[in-house]
Motif scaffolding. Structure first.
Motif, PDB file in Angstrom:
ATOM      1  N   PHE A 133       0.614  -1.073   0.052  1.00 62.70           N
ATOM      2  CA  PHE A 133      -0.047  -0.058   0.026  1.00 62.70           C
ATOM      3  C   PHE A 133       0.811   1.299   0.015  1.00 62.70           C
ATOM      4  O   PHE A 133       1.025   1.811   1.020  1.00 62.70           O
ATOM      5  CB  PHE A 133      -1.011   0.233   1.402  1.00 62.70           C
ATOM      6  CG  PHE A 133      -1.689  -1.339   1.549  1.00 62.70           C
ATOM      7  CD1 PHE A 133      -2.955  -1.470   0.773  1.00 62.70           C
ATOM      8  CD2 PHE A 133      -1.365  -2.187   2.392  1.00 62.70           C
ATOM      9  CE1 PHE A 133      -3.569  -2.625   0.647  1.00 62.70           C
ATOM     10  CE2 PHE A 133      -2.012  -3.299   2.641  1.00 62.70           C
ATOM     11  CZ  PHE A 133      -3.270  -3.638   1.703  1.00 62.70           C
ATOM     12  N   PRO A 134       1.364   1.604  -1.060  1.00 61.29           N
ATOM     13  CA  PRO A 134       2.211   2.770  -0.924  1.00 61.29           C
ATOM     14  C   PRO A 134       1.750   3.961  -0.782  1.00 61.29           C
ATOM     15  O   PRO A 134       2.490   4.956  -0.371  1.00 61.29           O
ATOM     16  CB  PRO A 134       2.781   2.744  -2.602  1.00 61.29           C
ATOM     17  CG  PRO A 134       1.823   2.038  -3.384  1.00 61.29           C
ATOM     18  CD  PRO A 134       1.296   1.020  -2.426  1.00 61.29           C
ATOM     19  N   ASN A 135       0.314   4.316  -0.994  1.00 57.74           N
ATOM     20  CA  ASN A 135      -0.174   5.580  -0.697  1.00 57.74           C
ATOM     21  C   ASN A 135      -1.201   5.352   0.589  1.00 57.74           C
ATOM     22  O   ASN A 135      -2.201   4.838   0.672  1.00 57.74           O
ATOM     23  CB  ASN A 135      -1.096   6.066  -1.813  1.00 57.74           C
ATOM     24  CG  ASN A 135      -1.852   7.500  -1.471  1.00 57.74           C
ATOM     25  OD1 ASN A 135      -1.458   8.193  -0.549  1.00 57.74           O
ATOM     26  ND2 ASN A 135      -2.750   7.580  -2.234  1.00 57.74           N
ATOM     27  N   THR A 136      -0.367   5.985   1.496  1.00 58.97           N
ATOM     28  CA  THR A 136      -1.146   6.083   3.060  1.00 58.97           C
ATOM     29  C   THR A 136      -1.392   7.408   3.585  1.00 58.97           C
ATOM     30  O   THR A 136      -1.315   7.587   4.568  1.00 58.97           O
ATOM     31  CB  THR A 136      -0.296   5.028   4.078  1.00 58.97           C
ATOM     32  OG1 THR A 136       1.055   5.763   3.998  1.00 58.97           O
ATOM     33  CG2 THR A 136      -0.251   3.645   3.737  1.00 58.97           C
ATOM     34  N   ILE A 137      -1.741   8.600   2.550  1.00 56.86           N
ATOM     35  CA  ILE A 137      -1.812   9.744   2.923  1.00 56.86           C
ATOM     36  C   ILE A 137      -3.456  10.006   3.480  1.00 56.86           C
ATOM     37  O   ILE A 137      -4.291   9.485   2.650  1.00 56.86           O
ATOM     38  CB  ILE A 137      -1.784  10.650   1.627  1.00 56.86           C
ATOM     39  CG1 ILE A 137       0.132  10.695   1.503  1.00 56.86           C
ATOM     40  CG2 ILE A 137      -1.897  12.116   1.985  1.00 56.86           C
ATOM     41  CD1 ILE A 137       0.276  11.403   0.134  1.00 56.86           C
ATOM     42  N   HIS A 138      -3.624  10.603   4.504  1.00 57.44           N
ATOM     43  CA  HIS A 138      -4.806  10.888   5.051  1.00 57.44           C
ATOM     44  C   HIS A 138      -5.674  11.723   4.126  1.00 57.44           C
ATOM     45  O   HIS A 138      -5.269  12.664   3.758  1.00 57.44           O
ATOM     46  CB  HIS A 138      -4.872  11.485   6.522  1.00 57.44           C
ATOM     47  CG  HIS A 138      -6.061  11.368   7.062  1.00 57.44           C
ATOM     48  ND1 HIS A 138      -7.139  12.576   6.889  1.00 57.44           N
ATOM     49  CD2 HIS A 138      -6.662  10.567   8.181  1.00 57.44           C
ATOM     50  CE1 HIS A 138      -7.955  12.424   7.867  1.00 57.44           C
ATOM     51  NE2 HIS A 138      -7.847  11.293   8.451  1.00 57.44           N
ATOM     52  N   GLU A 139      -6.994  11.295   3.726  1.00 54.18           N
ATOM     53  CA  GLU A 139      -7.474  12.187   2.832  1.00 54.18           C
ATOM     54  C   GLU A 139      -7.982  13.538   3.004  1.00 54.18           C
ATOM     55  O   GLU A 139      -7.946  14.387   2.182  1.00 54.18           O
ATOM     56  CB  GLU A 139      -9.065  11.163   2.596  1.00 54.18           C
ATOM     57  CG  GLU A 139     -10.151  11.899   1.528  1.00 54.18           C
ATOM     58  CD  GLU A 139     -11.554  11.397   1.781  1.00 54.18           C
ATOM     59  OE1 GLU A 139     -12.386  11.833   1.213  1.00 54.18           O
ATOM     60  OE2 GLU A 139     -11.599  10.347   2.473  1.00 54.18           O
ATOM     61  N   PHE A 140      -8.125  13.857   4.318  1.00 60.79           N
ATOM     62  CA  PHE A 140      -8.615  15.118   4.920  1.00 60.79           C
ATOM     63  C   PHE A 140      -7.223  16.125   5.089  1.00 60.79           C
ATOM     64  O   PHE A 140      -7.154  17.077   4.928  1.00 60.79           O
ATOM     65  CB  PHE A 140      -9.578  15.018   5.835  1.00 60.79           C
ATOM     66  CG  PHE A 140     -10.995  14.812   5.626  1.00 60.79           C
ATOM     67  CD1 PHE A 140     -11.598  14.736   4.259  1.00 60.79           C
ATOM     68  CD2 PHE A 140     -11.803  14.208   6.384  1.00 60.79           C
ATOM     69  CE1 PHE A 140     -12.609  13.998   3.728  1.00 60.79           C
ATOM     70  CE2 PHE A 140     -13.047  13.902   6.336  1.00 60.79           C
ATOM     71  CZ  PHE A 140     -13.281  13.734   4.916  1.00 60.79           C
ATOM     72  N   THR A 141      -6.392  15.515   5.833  1.00 60.61           N
ATOM     73  CA  THR A 141      -5.353  16.394   6.390  1.00 60.61           C
ATOM     74  C   THR A 141      -4.156  16.153   5.378  1.00 60.61           C
ATOM     75  O   THR A 141      -3.210  17.218   5.216  1.00 60.61           O
ATOM     76  CB  THR A 141      -4.698  15.788   7.630  1.00 60.61           C
ATOM     77  OG1 THR A 141      -4.304  14.333   7.549  1.00 60.61           O
ATOM     78  CG2 THR A 141      -5.877  15.519   8.764  1.00 60.61           C
ATOM     79  N   GLY A 142      -4.035  15.186   4.527  1.00 61.36           N
ATOM     80  CA  GLY A 142      -2.704  15.334   3.603  1.00 61.36           C
ATOM     81  C   GLY A 142      -1.710  14.863   4.245  1.00 61.36           C
ATOM     82  O   GLY A 142      -0.623  14.921   3.637  1.00 61.36           O
ATOM     83  N   VAL A 143      -1.623  14.085   5.507  1.00 61.10           N
ATOM     84  CA  VAL A 143      -0.544  13.739   6.256  1.00 61.10           C
ATOM     85  C   VAL A 143      -0.460  12.226   5.977  1.00 61.10           C
ATOM     86  O   VAL A 143      -1.558  11.637   6.088  1.00 61.10           O
ATOM     87  CB  VAL A 143      -0.614  14.056   7.664  1.00 61.10           C
ATOM     88  CG1 VAL A 143       0.287  13.489   8.547  1.00 61.10           C
ATOM     89  CG2 VAL A 143      -0.837  15.579   7.895  1.00 61.10           C
ATOM     90  N   ASP A 144       0.683  11.462   6.106  1.00 59.79           N
ATOM     91  CA  ASP A 144       1.228  10.459   6.031  1.00 59.79           C
ATOM     92  C   ASP A 144       1.552   9.954   7.390  1.00 59.79           C
ATOM     93  O   ASP A 144       2.583  10.321   7.899  1.00 59.79           O
ATOM     94  CB  ASP A 144       2.282   9.862   5.165  1.00 59.79           C
ATOM     95  CG  ASP A 144       2.524   8.609   4.963  1.00 59.79           C
ATOM     96  OD1 ASP A 144       2.161   7.671   6.123  1.00 59.79           O
ATOM     97  OD2 ASP A 144       3.006   7.968   3.963  1.00 59.79           O
ATOM     98  N   TYR A 145       0.432   9.547   8.504  1.00 61.95           N
ATOM     99  CA  TYR A 145       0.811   9.481   9.657  1.00 61.95           C
ATOM    100  C   TYR A 145       1.868   8.497   9.976  1.00 61.95           C
ATOM    101  O   TYR A 145       2.449   8.313  11.269  1.00 61.95           O
ATOM    102  CB  TYR A 145      -0.459   9.355  10.579  1.00 61.95           C
ATOM    103  CG  TYR A 145      -1.246  10.352  10.682  1.00 61.95           C
ATOM    104  CD1 TYR A 145      -1.182  11.226  11.467  1.00 61.95           C
ATOM    105  CD2 TYR A 145      -2.276  10.491   9.629  1.00 61.95           C
ATOM    106  CE1 TYR A 145      -1.848  12.524  11.945  1.00 61.95           C
ATOM    107  CE2 TYR A 145      -3.170  11.786   9.689  1.00 61.95           C
ATOM    108  CZ  TYR A 145      -2.771  12.816  10.838  1.00 61.95           C
ATOM    109  OH  TYR A 145      -3.614  13.812  10.836  1.00 61.95           O
TER     110      TYR A 145
END
Length: 393
Positions: free
Chosen positions: A148-160
């Motif tokens: 899963f290369p893309n784990t960026i949060h939909e709303f915040t744009g942060v990769d936690y």
């Protein structure tokens, strides 16, 4: 017929700071709102105060250094597993800094596809398409990113996954697994960061051989070097305050709500109910996020707000029990049924579709949506007619 039902009104107050007499500010602001809007208060009207201004007025803060000292006192130099943190810069970033400042090494275990309150790392569709079994499969960070290369949060744009690792102030590894016992492969010293499942997660870890387990509600339960504290909820319900501190969930609010109730009742000669509210427990339909990062919706409320609604479902009765009536005859029959309803309607068909939640949770949701979290300036909410119904003329 009385045509006004439930009314929820935000009440503006001065900006509240540490040490302010919050009871006096709330009462004064409600009085000015009533005067300005030409309102008449009634028995069972509700005044709700957001937990944020309660904690601020109490000065209930803790710095990252104070959190670090508490963690250091509990774990010493052990490598510590930190399981199931929620993905929120406001809620957890400073808590994470404090915890890791007190450790030499931490293993952060994320759940997937998202956290306990609905923040998503990946979509459910992507999880399904991958063939991964979320009930048993565990991953290192690199293994998870390959799938899963893309784990960026939909709303915040942060990769936690990356963000939490970067802000940790000690050596840090990240793993992903939904079984809390996965952390025991790395360490038997654990901090459970989940909110609503914390007791079960702790029980499962201890049963599986964990040596030492603390939940967030067991950290900062007493003052550390003059800090604030919460003897019931610890770090749960805390929020980012400054670049080095958090505001803790307010403590001992029962005296506050009783004080405000007493003052209002003397002024208006009505039995006004009062509550402190936090997150209102509602779900965002787009992002799937549950607005329930606090341990409870209402940490304190007057006794008249206890219990659950005991209501008839009007449309069910109209379509079934009173299906042959119309106009005034239907109206009078409906009023009669409401006035004569049983004191406990639980399990009966005439209640189907009504909301089986605690009154304080329902009012907390209404208040949270009314006050918002931005620049409205209404940390107090006045709710009227909530306990009235179709039979009240």
């Amino acid at each position: 017929m009385k045509y006004s039902g439930t009314i929820s009104r935000g009440v503006r107050t001065p900006i509240i700071k540490e040490g302010d007499d919050l009871a006096a500010i709330v009462v004064d602001s409600v009085c000015k709102c009533v005067e300005e809007a030409h309102l008449e208060l009634n028995d069972k009207d509700v005044v709700a105060i957001t937990e944020a201004v309660v904690g601020i007025s109490q000065g209930n803060y803790a710095t990252a250094d104070q959190i670090a000292k508490d963690v250091k006192n509990k774990f010493g130099d052990a490598t510590v597993g930190l399981i199931f943190p929620i993905m929120s810069r406001n809620r957890f970033s400073m808590v994470l800094r404090g915890i890791t400042r007190g450790l030499k090494k931490v293993i952060i275990q994320f759940s997937y596809p998202g956290d306990e309150v609905g923040n998503k790392l990946i979509s459910v569709d992507d999880l399904y398409d991958s063939g991964v079994n979320p009930y048993k499969d565990a991953f290192t960070l690199d293994e998870f990113k390959k799938i899963f290369p893309n784990t960026i949060h939909e709303f915040t744009g942060v990769d936690y996954l990356s963000f939490y690792k970067e802000i940790a102030e000690c050596e840090c590894e990240v793993i992903l697994a939904n079984d809390p016992r996965a952390i025991l492969k790395y360490t038997d010293n654990v901090i459970v960061a989940s909110i609503h499942d914390r007791k079960l997660n702790k029980k499962r870890l201890l049963s599986a051989g964990a040596k030492k387990v603390y939940c967030l509600d067991e950290l900062m339960t007493s003052p550390v070097d003059g800090s604030g504290y919460n003897d019931k909820y610890g770090l749960l319900g805390s929020n980012l305050a400054t670049d080095n501190s958090v505001k803790l969930f307010p403590i001992h609010c029962d005296e506050l709500v009783l004080d405000i109730q007493s003052r209002l009742n003397k002024i208006f000669h009505k039995n006004i109910e009062v509550m402190v509210y936090g997150d209102g427990a509602f779900k965002d339909p787009q992002g799937g996020i549950w607005e329930l990062a606090d341990p409870v919706v209402s940490p304190a409320h007057t006794s008249g707000l206890l219990g659950t609604p005991n209501e008839l479902k009007l449309k069910y009765i109209s379509d079934n029990v009173l299906k042959d009536l119309h106009g005034d005859e239907l109206k009078e029959a409906m009023i009669k049924m409401i006035k004569e309803k049983d004191a406990n309607l639980k399990g009966k068909m005439v209640t189907q579709g009504t909301t089986p939640r605690q009154i304080t949770d329902l009012l907390g949701s209404l208040s949270d949506l009314t006050s918002g979290s931005g620049d409205k300036g209404t940390p107090v909410v006045l709710i009227q007619n909530y306990f009235s119904n179709y039979s009240n003329q």
